[in-house]
Design a protein around this motif. Sequence first.
Motif, mmCIF file in Angstrom:
data_model
loop_
_atom_site.group_PDB
_atom_site.id
_atom_site.type_symbol
_atom_site.label_atom_id
_atom_site.label_comp_id
_atom_site.label_asym_id
_atom_site.label_seq_id
_atom_site.Cartn_x
_atom_site.Cartn_y
_atom_site.Cartn_z
ATOM 1 N N SER A 243 47.813 16.128 41.953
ATOM 2 C CA SER A 243 49.245 16.222 41.657
ATOM 3 C C SER A 243 50.068 15.556 42.759
ATOM 4 C CB SER A 243 49.673 17.678 41.492
ATOM 5 O OG SER A 243 49.545 18.371 42.719
ATOM 6 N N GLU B 24 49.471 16.189 34.499
ATOM 7 C CA GLU B 24 48.522 16.240 35.625
ATOM 8 C C GLU B 24 49.209 15.902 36.945
ATOM 9 O OE1 GLU B 24 45.540 17.656 34.948
ATOM 10 O OE2 GLU B 24 46.589 17.791 33.033
ATOM 11 N N ARG B 25 50.191 15.032 36.911
ATOM 12 C CA ARG B 25 50.944 14.736 38.139
ATOM 13 C C ARG B 25 51.677 15.975 38.627
ATOM 14 N NH1 ARG B 25 54.816 9.800 37.711
ATOM 15 N NH2 ARG B 25 55.168 10.497 39.857
ATOM 16 N N LEU B 26 52.079 16.827 37.709
ATOM 17 C CA LEU B 26 52.804 18.052 38.079
ATOM 18 C C LEU B 26 51.873 19.187 38.484
ATOM 19 C CD1 LEU B 26 55.608 18.292 35.353
ATOM 20 C CD2 LEU B 26 55.942 17.938 37.809
ATOM 21 N N HIS B 27 50.753 19.336 37.750
ATOM 22 C CA HIS B 27 49.999 20.585 37.856
ATOM 23 C C HIS B 27 48.553 20.453 38.305
ATOM 24 C CE1 HIS B 27 53.399 22.490 35.931
ATOM 25 N NE2 HIS B 27 53.293 21.701 34.872
ATOM 26 N N ASN B 28 47.969 19.267 38.267
ATOM 27 C CA ASN B 28 46.550 19.151 38.603
ATOM 28 C C ASN B 28 46.335 19.435 40.092
ATOM 29 O OD1 ASN B 28 43.913 17.911 39.331
ATOM 30 N ND2 ASN B 28 43.921 17.236 37.207
#
Length: 215
Positions: free
Chosen positions: A211, A203-207
């Motif tokens: 993100s 989620e840190r990468l893609h939310n």
Amino acid sequence: MSLVIAVVPVTAFAQNCTIAMCKKTLEAAIIDPGGDINRIIEQLDSMGAKPTKILLTHAHIDHAGGTAALAKQLSLPIIGPHKDDDFWIQALPQQSAMFGFPAVEKFTPTQWLDDGDKVQVGDVELDVIHCPGHTPGHVVFYNKENQFAQVGDVIFNGSIGRTDFPKGNHQQLLESIREKLFPLGDNVEFVCGHGPNSTFGNERLHNPFVSDHRG
């Protein structure tokens, strides 16, 4: 893994009721029994689980609607959520009518939860993290050893909880996710209230809402 996790989708909203069972003792907590309690009991039986408590992340109807009936049927204590969600518990009968759910009873939890509390499931300890925003009394259950969290409707795979309900707060929700959940570690896998599991790292990468690249 000292925890066995089973997810039982319940209600027309396909809410992820979660059974968290201690592998050693077979004692289990039922997290967010929103309804369809016969389906929940069938899952407990298939696991050979010994239910010892009901845990609530928050008190929206699809998460808490089956609580009173299940607690009565299995003689279980009701633990959580934070007391700031009491107004939602008191409104459960109205919520059920509004959303076309079967009639449900309101209840008084055996124990309210606060940030920093601990909940025991057999030999496994769950940390309680108060994460307001979706509702003011929303809590998350986290176990470091198993790198597991049950996050209710705070964050989803690719999305975040709604904040347009009474006493919702969008900024508070973002802070709960970024300041309380993401620091638990990228490898923590979470079960959310609806939809598939994810990890905080994913989620840190893609939310698109929380993100890291959103600052």
